[in-house]
Design a protein around this motif. Structure first.
Motif, PDB file in Angstrom:
ATOM      1  N   ARG A 176      -1.330  -3.369  -6.581  1.00  0.00           N
ATOM      2  CA  ARG A 176      -1.178  -4.808  -6.370  1.00  0.00           C
ATOM      3  C   ARG A 176      -0.401  -5.062  -5.085  1.00  0.00           C
ATOM      4  O   ARG A 176       0.485  -4.298  -4.739  1.00  0.00           O
ATOM      5  CB  ARG A 176      -0.457  -5.446  -7.548  1.00  0.00           C
ATOM      6  CG  ARG A 176      -1.250  -5.337  -8.825  1.00  0.00           C
ATOM      7  CD  ARG A 176      -0.540  -5.997  -9.956  1.00  0.00           C
ATOM      8  NE  ARG A 176      -1.271  -5.757 -11.190  1.00  0.00           N
ATOM      9  CZ  ARG A 176      -1.285  -6.592 -12.195  1.00  0.00           C
ATOM     10  NH1 ARG A 176      -0.605  -7.702 -12.137  1.00  0.00           N
ATOM     11  NH2 ARG A 176      -1.966  -6.310 -13.280  1.00  0.00           N
ATOM     12  N   ASN A 204      -2.132  -9.730  -5.792  1.00  0.00           N
ATOM     13  CA  ASN A 204      -3.569  -9.503  -5.848  1.00  0.00           C
ATOM     14  C   ASN A 204      -3.850  -8.023  -6.062  1.00  0.00           C
ATOM     15  O   ASN A 204      -3.184  -7.172  -5.483  1.00  0.00           O
ATOM     16  CB  ASN A 204      -4.225  -9.961  -4.551  1.00  0.00           C
ATOM     17  CG  ASN A 204      -4.022 -11.438  -4.326  1.00  0.00           C
ATOM     18  OD1 ASN A 204      -4.300 -12.241  -5.205  1.00  0.00           O
ATOM     19  ND2 ASN A 204      -3.530 -11.795  -3.159  1.00  0.00           N
ATOM     20  N   ARG A 205      -4.829  -7.742  -6.885  1.00  0.00           N
ATOM     21  CA  ARG A 205      -5.208  -6.357  -7.153  1.00  0.00           C
ATOM     22  C   ARG A 205      -6.064  -5.797  -6.033  1.00  0.00           C
ATOM     23  O   ARG A 205      -6.829  -6.514  -5.408  1.00  0.00           O
ATOM     24  CB  ARG A 205      -6.007  -6.257  -8.441  1.00  0.00           C
ATOM     25  CG  ARG A 205      -5.215  -6.505  -9.681  1.00  0.00           C
ATOM     26  CD  ARG A 205      -6.126  -6.363 -10.892  1.00  0.00           C
ATOM     27  NE  ARG A 205      -5.486  -6.882 -12.066  1.00  0.00           N
ATOM     28  CZ  ARG A 205      -4.875  -6.118 -12.968  1.00  0.00           C
ATOM     29  NH1 ARG A 205      -4.841  -4.823 -12.801  1.00  0.00           N
ATOM     30  NH2 ARG A 205      -4.308  -6.653 -14.014  1.00  0.00           N
ATOM     31  N   CYS A 254       4.660  -5.523  -5.738  1.00  0.00           N
ATOM     32  CA  CYS A 254       3.797  -5.105  -4.632  1.00  0.00           C
ATOM     33  C   CYS A 254       4.040  -3.622  -4.384  1.00  0.00           C
ATOM     34  O   CYS A 254       5.190  -3.191  -4.268  1.00  0.00           O
ATOM     35  CB  CYS A 254       4.144  -5.921  -3.389  1.00  0.00           C
ATOM     36  SG  CYS A 254       3.297  -5.400  -1.887  1.00  0.00           S
ATOM     37  N   ARG A 268       3.801  -2.419 -12.402  1.00  0.00           N
ATOM     38  CA  ARG A 268       2.588  -3.178 -12.095  1.00  0.00           C
ATOM     39  C   ARG A 268       2.890  -4.615 -11.680  1.00  0.00           C
ATOM     40  O   ARG A 268       2.020  -5.311 -11.208  1.00  0.00           O
ATOM     41  CB  ARG A 268       1.649  -3.200 -13.304  1.00  0.00           C
ATOM     42  CG  ARG A 268       1.131  -1.849 -13.663  1.00  0.00           C
ATOM     43  CD  ARG A 268       0.067  -1.418 -12.668  1.00  0.00           C
ATOM     44  NE  ARG A 268      -0.492  -0.163 -13.082  1.00  0.00           N
ATOM     45  CZ  ARG A 268      -0.307   0.967 -12.457  1.00  0.00           C
ATOM     46  NH1 ARG A 268       0.424   1.019 -11.386  1.00  0.00           N
ATOM     47  NH2 ARG A 268      -0.847   2.071 -12.887  1.00  0.00           N
TER      48      ARG A 268
END
Length: 64
Positions: A37, A28-29, A14, A11
């Motif tokens: 992400r 960023n999610r 990327c 997690r």
């Protein structure tokens, strides 16, 4: 680089390019699934056609 990370593998990376999230690289999610992400908008766009969200149509992506 260019090697996709599996969805549940890490997690803090990327999911498209595998870049590690750090103090200088924010991840960023995904706005649809809140799981994947991305380090950049470019990686999100590249991953969009093969992502879980696209496969389940979470954000209405039609592939066009």
């Amino acid at each position: 680089m260019g090697q996709s990370v599996t969805r549940h593998e890490n997690r803090s990376r990327c999911v498209q390019c595998g870049k590690q999230g750090t103090d200088h690289v924010s991840l960023n999610r995904c706005g649809a699934c809140k799981i994947d992400r991305y380090c950049s908008k470019g990686c999100q766009v590249k991953h969009r056609t093969v992502s879980y969200c696209a496969q389940t149509n979470l954000y209405g992506y039609t592939g066009t």
